[in-house]
Design a protein around this motif. Sequence first.
Motif, mmCIF file in Angstrom:
data_model
loop_
_atom_site.group_PDB
_atom_site.id
_atom_site.type_symbol
_atom_site.label_atom_id
_atom_site.label_comp_id
_atom_site.label_asym_id
_atom_site.label_seq_id
_atom_site.Cartn_x
_atom_site.Cartn_y
_atom_site.Cartn_z
ATOM 1 N N HIS A 50 0.795 -1.151 0.036
ATOM 2 C CA HIS A 50 -0.099 -0.070 -0.045
ATOM 3 C C HIS A 50 1.085 1.228 -0.133
ATOM 4 O O HIS A 50 1.727 1.335 1.001
ATOM 5 N N LEU A 51 0.697 1.950 -1.111
ATOM 6 C CA LEU A 51 1.885 3.042 -1.184
ATOM 7 C C LEU A 51 1.929 3.864 0.120
ATOM 8 O O LEU A 51 0.467 4.144 0.473
ATOM 9 N N HIS A 52 2.898 4.416 0.548
ATOM 10 C CA HIS A 52 2.971 5.276 1.557
ATOM 11 C C HIS A 52 4.213 6.040 1.555
ATOM 12 O O HIS A 52 5.317 5.434 0.922
ATOM 13 N N ILE A 53 4.259 7.043 2.197
ATOM 14 C CA ILE A 53 5.491 8.046 2.376
ATOM 15 C C ILE A 53 5.967 7.960 3.826
ATOM 16 O O ILE A 53 5.153 8.121 4.737
ATOM 17 N N HIS A 54 7.007 7.438 3.928
ATOM 18 C CA HIS A 54 7.893 7.678 5.429
ATOM 19 C C HIS A 54 8.519 9.301 5.489
ATOM 20 O O HIS A 54 8.970 9.769 4.680
#
Length: 114
Positions: free
Chosen positions: A98-102
Amino acid sequence: MSKTIFEKIIAREIPGDFLYEDDLCACFRDINPGAPVHLLLVPKRLIPRIAEAQDGDQELLGHLLLTARRVALEQGLGETGFRLVINNGSDGGETVPHLHIHILGGRELDWPPG
């Protein structure tokens, strides 16, 4: 198809420490932080990974980047700096499809990261 852990957090089926939420995305603290500030910014609509994003996703992707900036500044990371990371595929460090930005900050971050 079963829900990703991020879909479950967004749906409040699993607890999350939310810092931001709007109609398109949610931001919460990472439960296994790699820095003093380690947040995850996740779109509510499932895109498995950045390599699977489509041209029609450009508005959402732009929104994610601007929201990541906003959250980082709200967390006081503007003066000392922060890092945004998107992992793609197993070799890229992806563990949740699931695309996510840290959003990472609060200390000096090494380079290269791997």
